[in-house]
Write a protein that holds these residues in place. Structure first.
Motif, PDB file in Angstrom:
ATOM      1  N   PRO A  85       0.778  -1.100  -0.162  1.00  0.00           N
ATOM      2  CA  PRO A  85       0.169   0.090  -0.046  1.00  0.00           C
ATOM      3  C   PRO A  85       0.902   1.327  -0.099  1.00  0.00           C
ATOM      4  N   GLY A  86       0.545   2.275  -0.774  1.00  0.00           N
ATOM      5  CA  GLY A  86       1.101   3.628  -0.995  1.00  0.00           C
ATOM      6  C   GLY A  86       2.218   3.392  -1.978  1.00  0.00           C
ATOM      7  N   TRP A  87       2.522   2.136  -2.786  1.00  0.00           N
ATOM      8  CA  TRP A  87       3.564   2.157  -3.487  1.00  0.00           C
ATOM      9  C   TRP A  87       2.932   2.433  -5.125  1.00  0.00           C
ATOM     10  N   ASP A  88       2.333   3.655  -5.444  1.00  0.00           N
ATOM     11  CA  ASP A  88       1.827   4.183  -6.435  1.00  0.00           C
ATOM     12  C   ASP A  88       2.625   4.915  -7.313  1.00  0.00           C
ATOM     13  N   GLU A  89       2.947   4.341  -8.662  1.00  0.00           N
ATOM     14  CA  GLU A  89       4.089   4.995  -9.601  1.00  0.00           C
ATOM     15  C   GLU A  89       5.243   5.164  -8.986  1.00  0.00           C
ATOM     16  N   VAL A  90       5.851   3.994  -8.131  1.00  0.00           N
ATOM     17  CA  VAL A  90       6.981   4.032  -7.781  1.00  0.00           C
ATOM     18  C   VAL A  90       8.242   3.998  -8.680  1.00  0.00           C
ATOM     19  N   TYR A  91       9.143   4.629  -8.832  1.00  0.00           N
ATOM     20  CA  TYR A  91      10.134   4.005  -9.774  1.00  0.00           C
ATOM     21  C   TYR A  91      11.281   3.603  -9.407  1.00  0.00           C
ATOM     22  N   LEU A  92      11.252   2.263  -9.017  1.00  0.00           N
ATOM     23  CA  LEU A  92      12.073   1.482  -8.248  1.00  0.00           C
ATOM     24  C   LEU A  92      13.331   1.279  -9.055  1.00  0.00           C
ATOM     25  N   VAL A  93      13.328   0.887 -10.081  1.00  0.00           N
ATOM     26  CA  VAL A  93      14.679   0.651 -10.802  1.00  0.00           C
ATOM     27  C   VAL A  93      15.554   2.108 -10.563  1.00  0.00           C
ATOM     28  N   ASP A  94      14.884   3.365 -10.897  1.00  0.00           N
ATOM     29  CA  ASP A  94      15.620   4.429 -10.835  1.00  0.00           C
ATOM     30  C   ASP A  94      15.946   4.887  -9.438  1.00  0.00           C
ATOM     31  N   GLU A  95      15.194   4.550  -8.511  1.00  0.00           N
ATOM     32  CA  GLU A  95      15.533   4.637  -6.959  1.00  0.00           C
ATOM     33  C   GLU A  95      16.939   3.809  -6.733  1.00  0.00           C
ATOM     34  N   VAL A  96      16.792   2.686  -6.990  1.00  0.00           N
ATOM     35  CA  VAL A  96      17.996   1.867  -6.956  1.00  0.00           C
ATOM     36  C   VAL A  96      19.303   1.820  -7.621  1.00  0.00           C
ATOM     37  N   SER A  97      18.862   2.276  -8.713  1.00  0.00           N
ATOM     38  CA  SER A  97      20.017   2.594  -9.783  1.00  0.00           C
ATOM     39  C   SER A  97      21.083   3.722  -9.418  1.00  0.00           C
ATOM     40  N   GLN A  98      20.473   4.496  -8.653  1.00  0.00           N
ATOM     41  CA  GLN A  98      21.308   5.847  -8.165  1.00  0.00           C
ATOM     42  C   GLN A  98      22.454   5.325  -7.248  1.00  0.00           C
ATOM     43  N   HIS A  99      22.462   4.104  -6.650  1.00  0.00           N
ATOM     44  CA  HIS A  99      23.308   3.900  -5.655  1.00  0.00           C
ATOM     45  C   HIS A  99      24.490   2.764  -6.177  1.00  0.00           C
ATOM     46  N   PHE A 100      24.118   2.268  -7.481  1.00  0.00           N
ATOM     47  CA  PHE A 100      25.127   1.417  -7.877  1.00  0.00           C
ATOM     48  C   PHE A 100      25.368   1.713  -9.393  1.00  0.00           C
ATOM     49  N   SER A 101      26.698   0.869  -9.912  1.00  0.00           N
ATOM     50  CA  SER A 101      26.890   1.104 -11.152  1.00  0.00           C
ATOM     51  C   SER A 101      26.462  -0.014 -12.147  1.00  0.00           C
ATOM     52  N   ALA A 102      25.732  -0.857 -11.338  1.00  0.00           N
ATOM     53  CA  ALA A 102      25.438  -2.147 -12.301  1.00  0.00           C
ATOM     54  C   ALA A 102      24.063  -2.117 -12.568  1.00  0.00           C
ATOM     55  N   SER A 103      23.578  -2.534 -13.622  1.00  0.00           N
ATOM     56  CA  SER A 103      22.213  -2.569 -14.154  1.00  0.00           C
ATOM     57  C   SER A 103      21.255  -3.144 -13.196  1.00  0.00           C
ATOM     58  N   VAL A 104      20.109  -2.658 -13.192  1.00  0.00           N
ATOM     59  CA  VAL A 104      18.878  -3.031 -12.302  1.00  0.00           C
ATOM     60  C   VAL A 104      17.950  -3.459 -12.916  1.00  0.00           C
ATOM     61  N   TYR A 105      17.031  -4.631 -12.822  1.00  0.00           N
ATOM     62  CA  TYR A 105      16.046  -5.053 -13.506  1.00  0.00           C
ATOM     63  C   TYR A 105      15.003  -5.387 -12.525  1.00  0.00           C
ATOM     64  N   LEU A 106      13.527  -5.367 -13.172  1.00  0.00           N
ATOM     65  CA  LEU A 106      12.338  -5.574 -12.488  1.00  0.00           C
ATOM     66  C   LEU A 106      11.524  -6.447 -12.925  1.00  0.00           C
ATOM     67  N   THR A 107      10.881  -7.433 -12.470  1.00  0.00           N
ATOM     68  CA  THR A 107       9.968  -8.213 -12.906  1.00  0.00           C
ATOM     69  C   THR A 107       8.948  -8.486 -11.689  1.00  0.00           C
ATOM     70  N   ASN A 108       7.627  -9.048 -12.049  1.00  0.00           N
ATOM     71  CA  ASN A 108       6.603  -9.500 -11.477  1.00  0.00           C
ATOM     72  C   ASN A 108       7.203 -10.522 -10.554  1.00  0.00           C
ATOM     73  N   ASP A 109       6.943 -10.682  -9.187  1.00  0.00           N
ATOM     74  CA  ASP A 109       7.628 -11.937  -8.362  1.00  0.00           C
ATOM     75  C   ASP A 109       7.350 -13.179  -8.814  1.00  0.00           C
ATOM     76  N   ALA A 110       5.914 -13.360  -9.450  1.00  0.00           N
ATOM     77  CA  ALA A 110       5.628 -14.584 -10.027  1.00  0.00           C
ATOM     78  C   ALA A 110       6.383 -14.847 -11.179  1.00  0.00           C
ATOM     79  N   ASN A 111       6.498 -13.992 -11.983  1.00  0.00           N
ATOM     80  CA  ASN A 111       7.498 -14.277 -13.232  1.00  0.00           C
ATOM     81  C   ASN A 111       9.055 -14.673 -12.855  1.00  0.00           C
TER      82      ASN A 111
END
Length: 297
Positions: A85-111
Motif C-alpha cells: 500500500p502506498g506504492w503508486d507509481e514508484v520508480y523502483l529501478v531508478d531509485e535503486v540505480s542511483q546507488h550502484f553502477s550495475a544494471s537493475v532489472y524489475l519483474t513481477n515476483d511470480a515471473n
C-alpha cells in the motif's frame, strides 16, 4: 567475475541474495519490509542490504528485483500492488540505480519464480512452463524457451485477476469474481470466517479438514474447484508442457493436490487429459531470489 544479486520484495519481508552461476543461494539477508513506513524507507533498507551483502566482493554484475504486481517491467515502475500500500507509481529501478553502477532489472515476483522453476526447478527441461503460486494471493508466470513472456505492457500471466465467477465478490483492487478472491489462502480463511465463524485462516481450515470437518472440507473443495477452472482456462489458451504450482496453500499436500488433478481433467478437452501435467514447485522460498538474479544474466 562479479556477483549477481536477486531480490524478492514482498509485503512482509525483503530477501536479498547472492546467486551463483548454478542457481544456488550463496548468501542471503532478510529484513521486514515495514510497508507502513513508506516506500522510501523500504527502498533505503533494500539499498543498505545490497551494500551489506556485497561488501568485500569484487563487483556487482547485476541486480534483479521481483516484486508484487501490477508493475511495469519496461519502465521499472511499481503500480500500486495490494500488498504494498502506498506504492503508486514508484520508480523502483531508478531509485535503486542511483546507488550502484550495475544494471537493475524489475519483474513481477511470480515471473521471477517462474523463471527459476523453469531453469533450475520442476520445469527444467520443458519448452513451456506456466508457474502458479497459491498463497496469500494467486499469481502466475509463463516461461517459453527459457524466457519470461511478459506481454505488451508486462501484465501477462496474471492468473489471479482472471474472472472465474461473473459478478462475484471483489478482493482488493482486482476484478469482481477474480480467481484470487476464491482460491487464495486469504479467500479460504475469509470464507471460513464469514460462513462458519472459523478463526485462524487457511491453516486452521486445513487442520479441520484433516479432523473430518465437513464445513471446512466444502470450503477447501470450492477453492480447489475455482483453481482448477483457472488452470483449465490457461490450458486452453496457452497449452503449456507443465504447470509448476507452489505457495503456502499447496503445502496442504494431498488435501489440495489430489482433487486438483482430477478437477482440472474435468474442465479440459478430453483429448488433453493425458497431457495435463501438474507438478509441485521444488525451489520453495528461494524461487523468487533465484529467478530475480536470472534477469541479470
Amino acid at each position: 567475475m562479479g556477483i549477481n544479486i536477486g531480490i524478492d520484495l514482498g509485503g512482509t519481508n525483503i530477501r536479498v541474495a547472492i546467486i551463483n552461476k548454478n542457481g544456488m543461494v550463496e548468501e542471503l539477508l532478510q529484513e521486514p519490509t515495514e510497508v507502513e513506513k513508506g516506500h522510501l524507507h523500504t527502498i533505503k533498507k533494500m539499498v543498505n542490504m545490497i551494500h551489506t551483502i556485497s561488501e568485500g566482493k569484487k563487483r556487482i554484475d547485476g541486480i534483479g528485483i521481483g516484486a508484487p504486481g501490477p508493475l511495469d517491467p519496461k519502465r521499472g515502475v511499481i503500480l500500486g500492488p495490494p500488498n504494498l500500500p502506498g506504492w503508486d507509481e514508484v520508480y523502483l529501478v531508478d531509485e535503486v540505480s542511483q546507488h550502484f553502477s550495475a544494471s537493475v532489472y524489475l519483474t513481477n515476483d511470480a515471473n521471477a519464480a517462474a523463471l527459476a522453476e523453469a531453469t533450475y526447478g520442476s520445469g527444467k527441461g520443458y519448452e513451456s512452463v506456466y508457474y502458479v503460486t497459491v498463497s496469500t494471493g494467486v499469481g502466475g508466470g509463463l516461461v517459453v524457451n527459457g524466457q519470461v513472456f511478459q506481454g505488451a505492457q508486462g501484465f501477462a500471466g496474471e492468473i489471479g485477476n482472471m474472472i472465474v465467477q461473473r459478478g462475484g465478490s471483489q478482493y482488493s483492487n482486482l476484478n469482481k469474481g477474480a480467481l484470487e478472491g476464491y482460491a487464495s489462502g486469504t479467500a479460504i480463511g475469509k470464507q471460513a470466517k464469514e460462513l462458519h465463524d472459523i478463526e485462524g485462516g487457511a491453516e486452521a481450515v486445513f487442520d479441520l479438514v484433516r479432523e473430518g470437518n465437513e464445513e471446512a472440507w466444502q470450503i477447501v473443495n470450492d477453492a480447489v474447484d475455482y483453481l482448477a477452472v483457472g488452470i483449465a482456462n490457461v490450458t486452453h489458451v496457452v497449452n503449456p508442457d507443465v504447470f509448476v504450482i507452489g505457495g503456502g496453500v499447496m503445502n496442504a499436500g494431498d488435501l489440495v493436490w489430489t482433487p486438483l488433478r482430477e478437477k482440472v481433467k474435468g474442465y479440459v478437452y478430453e483429448e488433453l487429459v493425458p497431457y495435463i501435467n501438474l507438478q509441485p514447485s521444488s525451489l520453495s522460498g528461494d524461487a523468487g531470489v533465484i529467478g530475480a538474479s536470472l534477469l541479470t544474466r
